[in-house]
Write a protein that holds these residues in place. Structure first.
Motif, PDB file in Angstrom:
ATOM      1  N   ARG A 218       0.861  -1.186   0.000  1.00 26.33           N
ATOM      2  CA  ARG A 218       0.000   0.000   0.000  1.00 26.33           C
ATOM      3  C   ARG A 218       0.892   1.228   0.000  1.00 26.33           C
ATOM      4  NH1 ARG A 218      -3.934  -2.168   4.848  1.00 26.33           N
ATOM      5  NH2 ARG A 218      -4.407  -4.130   3.791  1.00 26.33           N
ATOM      6  N   TYR A 219       0.658   2.118  -0.930  1.00 28.38           N
ATOM      7  CA  TYR A 219       1.514   3.299  -1.027  1.00 28.38           C
ATOM      8  C   TYR A 219       1.102   4.364  -0.019  1.00 28.38           C
ATOM      9  CZ  TYR A 219       3.560   1.591  -5.368  1.00 28.38           C
ATOM     10  OH  TYR A 219       4.240   0.863  -6.303  1.00 28.38           O
ATOM     11  N   LYS A 220       2.096   4.890   0.682  1.00 31.63           N
ATOM     12  CA  LYS A 220       1.843   6.001   1.597  1.00 31.63           C
ATOM     13  C   LYS A 220       1.919   7.283   0.772  1.00 31.63           C
ATOM     14  CE  LYS A 220       3.203   7.666   6.127  1.00 31.63           C
ATOM     15  NZ  LYS A 220       4.129   7.516   7.264  1.00 31.63           N
ATOM     16  N   LYS A 221       0.812   7.970   0.671  1.00 29.15           N
ATOM     17  CA  LYS A 221       0.754   9.113  -0.235  1.00 29.15           C
ATOM     18  C   LYS A 221       0.737  10.434   0.514  1.00 29.15           C
ATOM     19  CE  LYS A 221      -2.147   6.391  -3.406  1.00 29.15           C
ATOM     20  NZ  LYS A 221      -2.450   5.206  -2.575  1.00 29.15           N
ATOM     21  N   ARG A 222       1.130  11.477  -0.209  1.00 25.65           N
ATOM     22  CA  ARG A 222       0.947  12.827   0.332  1.00 25.65           C
ATOM     23  C   ARG A 222       0.271  13.660  -0.746  1.00 25.65           C
ATOM     24  NH1 ARG A 222       7.120  15.358   0.379  1.00 25.65           N
ATOM     25  NH2 ARG A 222       7.329  15.483  -1.869  1.00 25.65           N
ATOM     26  N   ASP A 223      -0.341  14.755  -0.350  1.00 24.07           N
ATOM     27  CA  ASP A 223      -1.031  15.602  -1.320  1.00 24.07           C
ATOM     28  C   ASP A 223      -0.019  16.270  -2.243  1.00 24.07           C
ATOM     29  OD1 ASP A 223      -3.204  14.907   0.130  1.00 24.07           O
ATOM     30  OD2 ASP A 223      -3.524  16.864   1.041  1.00 24.07           O
ATOM     31  N   PHE A 224      -0.428  16.483  -3.486  1.00 26.25           N
ATOM     32  CA  PHE A 224       0.398  17.296  -4.379  1.00 26.25           C
ATOM     33  C   PHE A 224      -0.527  18.187  -5.201  1.00 26.25           C
ATOM     34  CE2 PHE A 224      -0.036  15.308  -8.598  1.00 26.25           C
ATOM     35  CZ  PHE A 224      -0.600  14.082  -8.274  1.00 26.25           C
ATOM     36  N   PRO A 225       0.018  19.248  -5.807  1.00 22.28           N
ATOM     37  CA  PRO A 225      -0.848  20.225  -6.493  1.00 22.28           C
ATOM     38  C   PRO A 225      -1.647  19.591  -7.638  1.00 22.28           C
ATOM     39  CG  PRO A 225       1.371  21.104  -6.197  1.00 22.28           C
ATOM     40  CD  PRO A 225       1.436  19.656  -5.842  1.00 22.28           C
ATOM     41  N   VAL A 226      -2.943  19.868  -7.686  1.00 22.41           N
ATOM     42  CA  VAL A 226      -3.781  19.281  -8.737  1.00 22.41           C
ATOM     43  C   VAL A 226      -3.359  19.734 -10.138  1.00 22.41           C
ATOM     44  CG1 VAL A 226      -5.794  18.869  -7.264  1.00 22.41           C
ATOM     45  CG2 VAL A 226      -5.568  21.074  -8.454  1.00 22.41           C
TER      46      VAL A 226
END
Lengths: 185, 185
Positions: A3-11
């Protein structure tokens, strides 16, 4: 499965994942039901607002769920998921819960009711903004309202459909920045 | 530069080249002028008729030529052309004849006035069939009316844009036919 641990990035930067043309897994939810479909016909359409156009054929169980909820999540899988991506595209959500069947983890999204898929590399929360071409071409224009991806690797090994059961795996990177004018990058 | 010897193939099969998401070179012609633009935002939309949707930003010299002629050719280049593909995307047809500048060979098409590019692997002759979303999204829907490609290799080394001057080169093939129902291939 990882499972990838994600962070927000600009749309405005989602083209980084979509423009090379990967097969994606589109997740949706409606009235207690949920589904996943495999989709290869999509294109970036604008940076800001961040628009993506997708062809979702009306025969798909997801077509109604997305038409009614006006939302979905576009998830970008990598090569480790390839057999599951193919299998998801070859069964119907009318008959099975694909999250359960394929042991995929539904993660609560922040802006839409459709779930993120934890095992996919990137997840893009989308709202339908223009359905004018839906009836004639099955074409939906979505705005990406929230985007999630790990910080690394920068270039995940996505898979790209060639038709006839054959996929292409993303290959080496080629840096051609020296040929670009700054405003064109 | 190598010029590919092409033969016609069924327009319903153009997704084989477009669906993996390669950068393409779009050629156009209008009133004695001709041009080429680099384009990465496109999607297959239908098999029969063979439809392709493309985002062509209004700032491009090609935007007017294609809007007026209602035609273009979508050419699929391979990695050998990568520097030229980048350079074509970083200069304007208002200032230069890109065929001459980049020593590309314009070949007469059979169904449209826009020229094929001999150095590209595949060339798809297109007519504009729906411009309804052009003003709002720069989105053009074309019908591929004639398609040309060599018989081999079956899987050319296309290039795929990642943004920021970086391209991905098409990698290895993955055969997942065993997971497909016959009607889904």
């Amino acid at each position: 499965m990882k499972r990838y641990k994600k962070r927000d990035f600009p749309v405005s930067e989602v083209r980084r994942f979509l423009e090379p043309g990967p097969v994606v897994l589109v997740s949706s939810a409606w009235k207690g039901g949920r589904n996943i479909m495999t989709l290869g016909w999509h294109t970036a359409m604008e940076f800001t607002p961040s628009l993506v156009g997708c062809v979702i054929a009306s025969g798909n169980h997801s077509y109604d769920m997305i038409s009614r909820s006006k939302e979905c999540v576009i998830n970008v899988p990598t090569v480790e998921l390839a057999p599951i991506v193919a299998k998801i595209g070859n069964c119907s959500g009318a008959a099975v819960d694909k999250f359960a069947k394929f042991k995929l983890t539904a993660v609560v999204a922040s802006a839409v009711k459709a779930p993120l898929i934890a095992e996919c590399f990137a997840s893009l929360e989308c709202r339908l903004v223009d359905g004018r071409l839906r009836d004639k071409y099955n074409f939906f224009i979505f705005e990406v309202v929230k985007a999630h991806a790990p910080a690394a690797p920068k270039y995940p090994k996505t898979i790209h459909y060639r038709g006839d059961g054959m996929f292409m795996v993303a290959g080496r990177s080629l840096n051609l920045r020296r040929f670009f004018r700054p405003g064109m990058l």
